[in-house]
Scaffold this motif. Structure first.
Motif, PDB file in Angstrom:
ATOM      1  N   CYS A  73      44.288  40.352   2.940  1.00  0.00           N
ATOM      2  CA  CYS A  73      43.678  40.468   1.622  1.00  0.00           C
ATOM      3  C   CYS A  73      42.319  39.784   1.636  1.00  0.00           C
ATOM      4  O   CYS A  73      42.148  38.759   2.291  1.00  0.00           O
ATOM      5  CB  CYS A  73      44.542  39.795   0.556  1.00  0.00           C
ATOM      6  SG  CYS A  73      46.009  40.725   0.117  1.00  0.00           S
ATOM      7  N   GLU A  74      41.383  40.346   0.876  1.00  0.00           N
ATOM      8  CA  GLU A  74      40.090  39.698   0.723  1.00  0.00           C
ATOM      9  C   GLU A  74      40.304  38.394  -0.039  1.00  0.00           C
ATOM     10  O   GLU A  74      41.085  38.345  -0.979  1.00  0.00           O
ATOM     11  CB  GLU A  74      39.140  40.578  -0.078  1.00  0.00           C
ATOM     12  CG  GLU A  74      38.709  41.824   0.658  1.00  0.00           C
ATOM     13  CD  GLU A  74      37.782  42.689  -0.179  1.00  0.00           C
ATOM     14  OE1 GLU A  74      37.611  42.404  -1.376  1.00  0.00           O
ATOM     15  OE2 GLU A  74      37.234  43.648   0.386  1.00  0.00           O
ATOM     16  N   THR A  75      39.615  37.341   0.372  1.00  0.00           N
ATOM     17  CA  THR A  75      39.743  36.063  -0.327  1.00  0.00           C
ATOM     18  C   THR A  75      38.598  35.862  -1.296  1.00  0.00           C
ATOM     19  O   THR A  75      38.694  35.060  -2.214  1.00  0.00           O
ATOM     20  CB  THR A  75      39.732  34.895   0.679  1.00  0.00           C
ATOM     21  OG1 THR A  75      38.559  35.012   1.484  1.00  0.00           O
ATOM     22  CG2 THR A  75      40.956  34.931   1.572  1.00  0.00           C
ATOM     23  N   THR A  76      37.504  36.598  -1.093  1.00  0.00           N
ATOM     24  CA  THR A  76      36.356  36.425  -1.979  1.00  0.00           C
ATOM     25  C   THR A  76      36.593  37.171  -3.272  1.00  0.00           C
ATOM     26  O   THR A  76      37.088  38.291  -3.258  1.00  0.00           O
ATOM     27  CB  THR A  76      35.065  36.955  -1.329  1.00  0.00           C
ATOM     28  OG1 THR A  76      35.381  38.168  -0.652  1.00  0.00           O
ATOM     29  CG2 THR A  76      34.501  35.957  -0.354  1.00  0.00           C
ATOM     30  N   GLU A  87      22.014  39.394  -9.223  1.00  0.00           N
ATOM     31  CA  GLU A  87      22.695  40.097  -8.135  1.00  0.00           C
ATOM     32  C   GLU A  87      23.687  39.162  -7.460  1.00  0.00           C
ATOM     33  O   GLU A  87      23.531  37.937  -7.516  1.00  0.00           O
ATOM     34  CB  GLU A  87      21.690  40.640  -7.120  1.00  0.00           C
ATOM     35  CG  GLU A  87      20.858  39.586  -6.425  1.00  0.00           C
ATOM     36  CD  GLU A  87      19.739  40.195  -5.569  1.00  0.00           C
ATOM     37  OE1 GLU A  87      19.647  41.432  -5.462  1.00  0.00           O
ATOM     38  OE2 GLU A  87      18.958  39.403  -5.010  1.00  0.00           O
ATOM     39  N   ALA A  88      24.692  39.747  -6.839  1.00  0.00           N
ATOM     40  CA  ALA A  88      25.698  38.959  -6.132  1.00  0.00           C
ATOM     41  C   ALA A  88      25.176  38.657  -4.731  1.00  0.00           C
ATOM     42  O   ALA A  88      24.709  39.546  -4.029  1.00  0.00           O
ATOM     43  CB  ALA A  88      27.001  39.733  -6.066  1.00  0.00           C
ATOM     44  N   HIS A  89      25.224  37.401  -4.360  1.00  0.00           N
ATOM     45  CA  HIS A  89      24.774  36.978  -3.035  1.00  0.00           C
ATOM     46  C   HIS A  89      25.987  36.484  -2.257  1.00  0.00           C
ATOM     47  O   HIS A  89      26.694  35.589  -2.705  1.00  0.00           O
ATOM     48  CB  HIS A  89      23.730  35.859  -3.163  1.00  0.00           C
ATOM     49  CG  HIS A  89      23.326  35.284  -1.845  1.00  0.00           C
ATOM     50  ND1 HIS A  89      22.428  35.916  -1.007  1.00  0.00           N
ATOM     51  CD2 HIS A  89      23.715  34.154  -1.209  1.00  0.00           C
ATOM     52  CE1 HIS A  89      22.288  35.177   0.091  1.00  0.00           C
ATOM     53  NE2 HIS A  89      23.050  34.115   0.003  1.00  0.00           N
ATOM     54  N   TYR A  90      26.210  37.091  -1.097  1.00  0.00           N
ATOM     55  CA  TYR A  90      27.410  36.803  -0.311  1.00  0.00           C
ATOM     56  C   TYR A  90      27.071  35.872   0.843  1.00  0.00           C
ATOM     57  O   TYR A  90      26.157  36.144   1.612  1.00  0.00           O
ATOM     58  CB  TYR A  90      27.969  38.126   0.202  1.00  0.00           C
ATOM     59  CG  TYR A  90      29.175  37.972   1.074  1.00  0.00           C
ATOM     60  CD1 TYR A  90      30.364  37.468   0.565  1.00  0.00           C
ATOM     61  CD2 TYR A  90      29.130  38.338   2.417  1.00  0.00           C
ATOM     62  CE1 TYR A  90      31.476  37.329   1.365  1.00  0.00           C
ATOM     63  CE2 TYR A  90      30.243  38.205   3.227  1.00  0.00           C
ATOM     64  CZ  TYR A  90      31.410  37.705   2.695  1.00  0.00           C
ATOM     65  OH  TYR A  90      32.508  37.574   3.497  1.00  0.00           O
ATOM     66  N   ASP A  91      27.803  34.775   0.940  1.00  0.00           N
ATOM     67  CA  ASP A  91      27.600  33.834   2.038  1.00  0.00           C
ATOM     68  C   ASP A  91      28.779  33.934   2.999  1.00  0.00           C
ATOM     69  O   ASP A  91      29.873  33.477   2.697  1.00  0.00           O
ATOM     70  CB  ASP A  91      27.483  32.407   1.481  1.00  0.00           C
ATOM     71  CG  ASP A  91      27.209  31.376   2.564  1.00  0.00           C
ATOM     72  OD1 ASP A  91      27.301  31.723   3.764  1.00  0.00           O
ATOM     73  OD2 ASP A  91      26.918  30.226   2.217  1.00  0.00           O
ATOM     74  N   CYS A  95      32.389  32.167   2.827  1.00  0.00           N
ATOM     75  CA  CYS A  95      33.201  33.203   2.170  1.00  0.00           C
ATOM     76  C   CYS A  95      33.067  33.135   0.655  1.00  0.00           C
ATOM     77  O   CYS A  95      33.978  33.511  -0.071  1.00  0.00           O
ATOM     78  CB  CYS A  95      34.685  33.083   2.553  1.00  0.00           C
ATOM     79  SG  CYS A  95      35.007  33.352   4.302  1.00  0.00           S
ATOM     80  N   GLN A  96      31.935  32.647   0.184  1.00  0.00           N
ATOM     81  CA  GLN A  96      31.725  32.544  -1.258  1.00  0.00           C
ATOM     82  C   GLN A  96      30.705  33.579  -1.717  1.00  0.00           C
ATOM     83  O   GLN A  96      29.786  33.902  -0.992  1.00  0.00           O
ATOM     84  CB  GLN A  96      31.192  31.146  -1.640  1.00  0.00           C
ATOM     85  CG  GLN A  96      32.161  30.004  -1.387  1.00  0.00           C
ATOM     86  CD  GLN A  96      33.425  30.124  -2.223  1.00  0.00           C
ATOM     87  OE1 GLN A  96      33.362  30.304  -3.426  1.00  0.00           O
ATOM     88  NE2 GLN A  96      34.563  30.042  -1.569  1.00  0.00           N
TER      89      GLN A  96
END
Length: 126
Positions: A73-76, A87-91, A95-96
């Motif tokens: 499962c995705e944790t984010t 905008e959504a910024h993915y690190d 994983c945040q």
């Protein structure tokens, strides 16, 4: 002996269903889950047994469902309700996902008194 085998299998499936329903109840249930039948319970050279979990490098929480496969499962949690000036910024390191301003990605996208957002037809900030 055949009945015994069927009983064992039903138990495994019951446990699988329970496990998947638990996985699917992760906070922020937009989390996508995947099930790979016949996938080995092995990650980066380490073996896992039934019920053990690991976090993969692409931020999936995987659980060994031996002998049936692996469930991940995705944790984010994907933010879904934010204004279009953000905008959504993915690190991938942490994983945040953080929501930042498009015009200045170093600033977080925050609700302010002038910009009440979340409802349709919200005026865009100047």
């Amino acid at each position: 002996s055949m009945a015994m085998q069927a009983q064992k299998m039903r138990c495994a499936w019951g446990r699988l269903c329970l496990l998947l329903s638990l996985l699917l109840q992760l906070p922020g249930s937009q989390a996508k889950c995947y099930f790979q039948a016949k996938a080995p319970c092995e990650y980066e050279g380490k073996q896992f047994s039934l019920g053990e979990s690991w976090l993969s490098t692409n931020c999936l929480l995987c659980t060994c469902l031996h002998p049936i496969g692996v469930g991940c499962c995705e944790t984010t949690q994907h933010p879904i309700d934010f204004p279009d000036w953000c905008e959504a910024h993915y690190d991938s390191q942490t994983c945040q996902i953080s929501v930042v301003q498009k015009a200045n990605p170093s600033l977080p996208c925050v609700k302010s008194v002038e910009h009440e957002w979340g409802s349709a037809g919200t005026p865009e900030p100047l």
